[in-house]
Design a protein around this motif. Structure first.
Motif, PDB file in Angstrom:
ATOM      1  N   LYS A   2       7.641   4.178   2.635  1.00 47.96           N
ATOM      2  CA  LYS A   2       7.869   5.089   3.757  1.00 47.96           C
ATOM      3  C   LYS A   2       9.328   5.524   3.763  1.00 47.96           C
ATOM      4  CE  LYS A   2       6.071   2.199   6.716  1.00 47.96           C
ATOM      5  NZ  LYS A   2       5.700   1.542   7.963  1.00 47.96           N
ATOM      6  N   ILE A   3       9.521   6.829   3.841  1.00 49.08           N
ATOM      7  CA  ILE A   3      10.862   7.401   3.877  1.00 49.08           C
ATOM      8  C   ILE A   3      10.988   8.223   5.156  1.00 49.08           C
ATOM      9  CG2 ILE A   3      12.494   8.979   2.762  1.00 49.08           C
ATOM     10  CD1 ILE A   3      11.068   8.327   0.097  1.00 49.08           C
ATOM     11  N   LEU A   4      12.079   8.027   5.868  1.00 51.65           N
ATOM     12  CA  LEU A   4      12.369   8.810   7.071  1.00 51.65           C
ATOM     13  C   LEU A   4      13.588   9.678   6.798  1.00 51.65           C
ATOM     14  CD1 LEU A   4      12.129   9.548  10.104  1.00 51.65           C
ATOM     15  CD2 LEU A   4      13.546   7.524  10.573  1.00 51.65           C
ATOM     16  N   TYR A  21       8.842  14.332  -3.617  1.00 50.95           N
ATOM     17  CA  TYR A  21       7.455  14.385  -4.076  1.00 50.95           C
ATOM     18  C   TYR A  21       7.363  14.710  -5.567  1.00 50.95           C
ATOM     19  CZ  TYR A  21       5.484  14.061   0.653  1.00 50.95           C
ATOM     20  OH  TYR A  21       5.117  13.642   1.901  1.00 50.95           O
ATOM     21  N   SER A  22       8.341  15.453  -6.103  1.00 49.89           N
ATOM     22  CA  SER A  22       8.316  15.764  -7.534  1.00 49.89           C
ATOM     23  C   SER A  22       8.561  14.514  -8.382  1.00 49.89           C
ATOM     24  CB  SER A  22       9.341  16.841  -7.876  1.00 49.89           C
ATOM     25  OG  SER A  22      10.656  16.322  -7.863  1.00 49.89           O
ATOM     26  N   MET A  23       9.236  13.527  -7.791  1.00 51.85           N
ATOM     27  CA  MET A  23       9.489  12.268  -8.501  1.00 51.85           C
ATOM     28  C   MET A  23       8.386  11.232  -8.253  1.00 51.85           C
ATOM     29  SD  MET A  23      13.579  11.752  -8.029  1.00 51.85           S
ATOM     30  CE  MET A  23      13.637  12.156  -6.282  1.00 51.85           C
ATOM     31  N   ASN A  24       7.806  11.295  -7.045  1.00 54.00           N
ATOM     32  CA  ASN A  24       6.798  10.295  -6.677  1.00 54.00           C
ATOM     33  C   ASN A  24       5.988  10.851  -5.507  1.00 54.00           C
ATOM     34  OD1 ASN A  24       5.265   8.127  -5.860  1.00 54.00           O
ATOM     35  ND2 ASN A  24       6.975   6.701  -5.656  1.00 54.00           N
ATOM     36  N   ASN A  25       4.751  11.204  -5.760  1.00 53.68           N
ATOM     37  CA  ASN A  25       3.942  11.754  -4.670  1.00 53.68           C
ATOM     38  C   ASN A  25       3.161  10.678  -3.929  1.00 53.68           C
ATOM     39  OD1 ASN A  25       1.959  11.194  -6.494  1.00 53.68           O
ATOM     40  ND2 ASN A  25       1.206  13.289  -6.685  1.00 53.68           N
ATOM     41  N   ASN A  26       3.431   9.418  -4.240  1.00 55.12           N
ATOM     42  CA  ASN A  26       2.762   8.307  -3.568  1.00 55.12           C
ATOM     43  C   ASN A  26       3.679   7.703  -2.494  1.00 55.12           C
ATOM     44  OD1 ASN A  26       0.677   6.540  -3.051  1.00 55.12           O
ATOM     45  ND2 ASN A  26       1.348   5.066  -4.582  1.00 55.12           N
ATOM     46  N   VAL A  27       4.281   8.566  -1.683  1.00 59.61           N
ATOM     47  CA  VAL A  27       5.166   8.128  -0.603  1.00 59.61           C
ATOM     48  C   VAL A  27       4.740   8.817   0.687  1.00 59.61           C
ATOM     49  CG1 VAL A  27       7.156   7.690  -2.085  1.00 59.61           C
ATOM     50  CG2 VAL A  27       6.895   9.925  -1.045  1.00 59.61           C
ATOM     51  N   LEU A  28       5.088   8.196   1.791  1.00 56.25           N
ATOM     52  CA  LEU A  28       4.891   8.790   3.106  1.00 56.25           C
ATOM     53  C   LEU A  28       6.265   9.218   3.599  1.00 56.25           C
ATOM     54  CD1 LEU A  28       3.292   9.444   5.692  1.00 56.25           C
ATOM     55  CD2 LEU A  28       3.704   7.072   6.407  1.00 56.25           C
ATOM     56  N   ILE A  29       6.421  10.501   3.860  1.00 55.42           N
ATOM     57  CA  ILE A  29       7.707  11.002   4.339  1.00 55.42           C
ATOM     58  C   ILE A  29       7.568  11.401   5.800  1.00 55.42           C
ATOM     59  CG2 ILE A  29       9.509  12.738   4.092  1.00 55.42           C
ATOM     60  CD1 ILE A  29       8.846  12.873   1.116  1.00 55.42           C
ATOM     61  N   LEU A  30       8.389  10.776   6.625  1.00 53.54           N
ATOM     62  CA  LEU A  30       8.455  11.077   8.052  1.00 53.54           C
ATOM     63  C   LEU A  30       9.714  11.911   8.288  1.00 53.54           C
ATOM     64  CD1 LEU A  30       7.831   7.397   9.121  1.00 53.54           C
ATOM     65  CD2 LEU A  30       6.115   9.211   9.091  1.00 53.54           C
ATOM     66  N   GLU A  31       9.694  12.741   9.318  1.00 53.71           N
ATOM     67  CA  GLU A  31      10.838  13.595   9.614  1.00 53.71           C
ATOM     68  C   GLU A  31      11.167  13.560  11.100  1.00 53.71           C
ATOM     69  OE1 GLU A  31      10.583  17.656   7.874  1.00 53.71           O
ATOM     70  OE2 GLU A  31       8.548  16.985   7.360  1.00 53.71           O
ATOM     71  N   GLU A  32      12.455  13.543  11.398  1.00 52.94           N
ATOM     72  CA  GLU A  32      12.909  13.658  12.778  1.00 52.94           C
ATOM     73  C   GLU A  32      14.137  14.560  12.813  1.00 52.94           C
ATOM     74  OE1 GLU A  32      11.127  12.856  15.164  1.00 52.94           O
ATOM     75  OE2 GLU A  32       9.811  11.324  14.343  1.00 52.94           O
ATOM     76  N   LEU A  33      14.354  15.176  13.981  1.00 50.80           N
ATOM     77  CA  LEU A  33      15.419  16.158  14.134  1.00 50.80           C
ATOM     78  C   LEU A  33      16.712  15.604  14.712  1.00 50.80           C
ATOM     79  CD1 LEU A  33      13.325  19.028  15.773  1.00 50.80           C
ATOM     80  CD2 LEU A  33      13.923  18.777  13.366  1.00 50.80           C
ATOM     81  N   ALA A  41      11.520   6.491  15.648  1.00 44.06           N
ATOM     82  CA  ALA A  41      10.713   6.415  14.423  1.00 44.06           C
ATOM     83  C   ALA A  41      11.038   5.157  13.630  1.00 44.06           C
ATOM     84  CB  ALA A  41      10.941   7.662  13.565  1.00 44.06           C
ATOM     85  N   ILE A  42      12.297   4.776  13.608  1.00 43.46           N
ATOM     86  CA  ILE A  42      12.690   3.565  12.887  1.00 43.46           C
ATOM     87  C   ILE A  42      12.058   2.334  13.530  1.00 43.46           C
ATOM     88  CG2 ILE A  42      14.660   2.058  12.357  1.00 43.46           C
ATOM     89  CD1 ILE A  42      16.252   4.821  12.103  1.00 43.46           C
ATOM     90  N   SER A  43      12.105   2.267  14.850  1.00 43.68           N
ATOM     91  CA  SER A  43      11.538   1.093  15.530  1.00 43.68           C
ATOM     92  C   SER A  43      10.014   1.042  15.414  1.00 43.68           C
ATOM     93  CB  SER A  43      11.970   1.044  16.991  1.00 43.68           C
ATOM     94  OG  SER A  43      11.435   2.123  17.709  1.00 43.68           O
ATOM     95  N   CYS A  44       9.364   2.185  15.375  1.00 47.86           N
ATOM     96  CA  CYS A  44       7.896   2.212  15.286  1.00 47.86           C
ATOM     97  C   CYS A  44       7.376   2.044  13.858  1.00 47.86           C
ATOM     98  CB  CYS A  44       7.366   3.537  15.815  1.00 47.86           C
ATOM     99  SG  CYS A  44       7.519   3.720  17.584  1.00 47.86           S
ATOM    100  N   HIS A  45       8.021   2.695  12.914  1.00 50.26           N
ATOM    101  CA  HIS A  45       7.476   2.785  11.559  1.00 50.26           C
ATOM    102  C   HIS A  45       8.151   1.878  10.540  1.00 50.26           C
ATOM    103  CE1 HIS A  45       4.990   6.133  12.796  1.00 50.26           C
ATOM    104  NE2 HIS A  45       6.056   6.701  13.334  1.00 50.26           N
ATOM    105  N   ARG A  46       9.325   1.351  10.867  1.00 52.17           N
ATOM    106  CA  ARG A  46      10.059   0.467   9.943  1.00 52.17           C
ATOM    107  C   ARG A  46      10.065   1.026   8.512  1.00 52.17           C
ATOM    108  NH1 ARG A  46      12.716  -3.609  12.918  1.00 52.17           N
ATOM    109  NH2 ARG A  46      11.424  -3.994  14.713  1.00 52.17           N
ATOM    110  N   PRO A  47      10.674   2.199   8.315  1.00 52.22           N
ATOM    111  CA  PRO A  47      10.654   2.807   6.975  1.00 52.22           C
ATOM    112  C   PRO A  47      11.425   1.968   5.958  1.00 52.22           C
ATOM    113  CG  PRO A  47      12.202   3.954   8.391  1.00 52.22           C
ATOM    114  CD  PRO A  47      11.457   2.975   9.265  1.00 52.22           C
ATOM    115  N   ASP A  48      11.077   2.158   4.700  1.00 54.28           N
ATOM    116  CA  ASP A  48      11.769   1.474   3.608  1.00 54.28           C
ATOM    117  C   ASP A  48      13.125   2.121   3.335  1.00 54.28           C
ATOM    118  OD1 ASP A  48       9.547  -0.338   2.773  1.00 54.28           O
ATOM    119  OD2 ASP A  48       8.558   1.601   2.476  1.00 54.28           O
ATOM    120  N   LEU A  49      13.203   3.435   3.578  1.00 56.38           N
ATOM    121  CA  LEU A  49      14.415   4.201   3.315  1.00 56.38           C
ATOM    122  C   LEU A  49      14.620   5.224   4.421  1.00 56.38           C
ATOM    123  CD1 LEU A  49      16.740   5.162   1.388  1.00 56.38           C
ATOM    124  CD2 LEU A  49      15.032   6.669   0.328  1.00 56.38           C
TER     125      LEU A  49
END
Length: 98
Positions: A2-4, A21-33, A41-49
């Motif tokens: 998971k990447i935020l 995604y061009s390097m690895n399409n097996n990731v979940l990408i989250l976005e915040e403004l 998002a960090i507290s809920c999803h605990r992203p890896d990066l």
């Protein structure tokens, strides 16, 4: 994995997502403004990066970096800015940027 991405630029987020995604399409990408949504998002999803802009609307990305590192989670944090300054680099590293 998971990447935020926390940045207010839709253009930047889209370009970054495309590159990831061009390097690895097996990731979940989250976005915040903004800081608050990124913090939530960090507290809920605990992203890896977290890929984080230093200058967020109204708050510092460095402050969010400190918050992430205080949570004692294994999240890696990459900060970026368009300012070319060794001071920013030193400050980010001092507070735990990866």
């Amino acid at each position: 994995m998971k990447i935020l991405i926390v940045d207010d630029s839709v253009f930047f987020r889209e370009k970054l997502k495309k590159a990831i995604y061009s390097m690895n399409n097996n990731v979940l990408i989250l976005e915040e403004l903004c800081y608050e949504d990124g913090e939530y998002a960090i507290s809920c999803h605990r992203p890896d990066l977290v890929i984080l802009e230093i200058e967020l609307q109204g708050k510092s990305g460095i402050k969010l970096l400190k918050k992430i590192k205080s949570l004692s989670i294994s999240t890696k944090v990459i900060l970026f800015t368009h300012h070319l300054s060794e001071d920013f680099k030193s400050l980010c590293l001092e507070h735990g940027a990866d």
